[in-house]
Scaffold this active site. Sequence first.
Site, mmCIF file in Angstrom:
data_model
loop_
_atom_site.group_PDB
_atom_site.id
_atom_site.type_symbol
_atom_site.label_atom_id
_atom_site.label_comp_id
_atom_site.label_asym_id
_atom_site.label_seq_id
_atom_site.Cartn_x
_atom_site.Cartn_y
_atom_site.Cartn_z
ATOM 1 C CE1 TYR A 1 -3.626 2.580 0.735
ATOM 2 C CE2 TYR A 1 -2.312 3.401 2.424
ATOM 3 C CZ TYR A 1 -3.433 3.608 1.779
ATOM 4 O OH TYR A 1 -4.249 4.546 1.767
ATOM 5 C CG ASP B 1 5.935 3.220 0.769
ATOM 6 O OD1 ASP B 1 6.212 4.011 1.760
ATOM 7 O OD2 ASP B 1 4.614 3.171 0.491
ATOM 8 C CE LYS C 1 2.363 4.833 8.334
ATOM 9 N NZ LYS C 1 0.783 5.520 8.319
#
Length: 421
Positions: A142, A232, A260
């Site tokens: 994702y 990613d 994050k």
Amino acid sequence: MNRSSQLFHDSQRVIPGGVNSPVRAFKAVVGDPVFVQSAEGHTLIDADGNRYIDLIGSWGPMIVGHAHPEVVAVIQEAATRGTSYGAPTEAELLFAQDIVDAVPSVEQVRLCSSGTEATMHALRLARGFTGRDAILKLDGCYHGAHDSVLVAAGSGVATFAQPGSPGIIAPATLTAPYNDLAAVERHLQATPVAAILVEPVAGNMGCIPPQPGYLEGLRALCDRYGALLIFDEVMTGFRLAYGGAQERFGVRPDLTCLGKIVGGGLPLAAFGGRREIMQRLSPVGPVYQAGTLSGNPLAVAAGRKTLELLRAPGFYERLEALSAGLEARLSPIVAKAGLSMHRVGSMITIYFSPVAPWRFDEVARCDLPRFGRFHRACLDRGIYLPCSQYEAAFLPATLTDHDLDTLAAGIAEAIDASVSP
């Protein structure tokens, strides 16, 4: 009806589905979502006053714990000087230098506000740099909520989106199974690909490690066929090592996406890579990218302080020891129940399958209804886990050996309680 359930009921009148991100709706598990009132360290307190050991940590960023006093202090201090400028600051320069110093492949970096933005801009840059349109992503990885990557995306997409979800346009996106180099090469042989985008350790089909040689193989294939390799590391960056998964596995991508942890719990992300690629970005190059709130001073302050805390001697060694300690406690419990587990560093997932999966289609064959019952049983025992089989759990550095014992005992009870409806 408890207060969390009442709040969820009321929210559905004014927020689609009652939540601002689909996975929070608890549709894949049993019961209504928990509405959080406050958090400190690794403890969440909900609207009814229930306390939980938090193994989500805002989906990864709270590695030093919620409301860390030093992080809170720098946010408060930064706020007294203004909350947004839309103009450059010295703090952005210092933060960019921190990232360049930390991440092996990054020579220049551009800040943005979310992981979705980071991957979206990195793909645009890859297309602009290579002059190619197609990208290749791996099933179950994702990369945010933009069209190019909402294909076989795992995580909430696997739970909520329709196949070929309305509104998604991704004609130049190719997919291949994770951990399958032969499938990747077949695409590269047939199509000029701008970039391969991959989570170096998957966190959105649960925690799935790369098999030996997989990341090295992707690097070699990109070099052979002229594609860029994009990691990613929104989840893995500053979690699996100070330099992220690329430090842990010794494989350097061309571009890296961060989020994050890099924002210390505030909305902030970044993408960076080789200087020659990054120099194609505006205002020095032709590839346009912008963001009014990029480099927000509160988020930069929180991020810089968090990275400083992560540089403390022995931080990652202690986190690895805690994570290994939980794995050691859970392994016999999981094996006895006929389940399986993967752990990489402080990312971990229990799979409701007798064989630990290595690909997205294998995760889909897990006993998802039983996982839903397990999740509710964990909540009943004060353990806050991701509300989907497709999500990894994240361990914070604030856990103690006593917490690990509590978690093991509670998870063992929850597994037993999940056997039947």
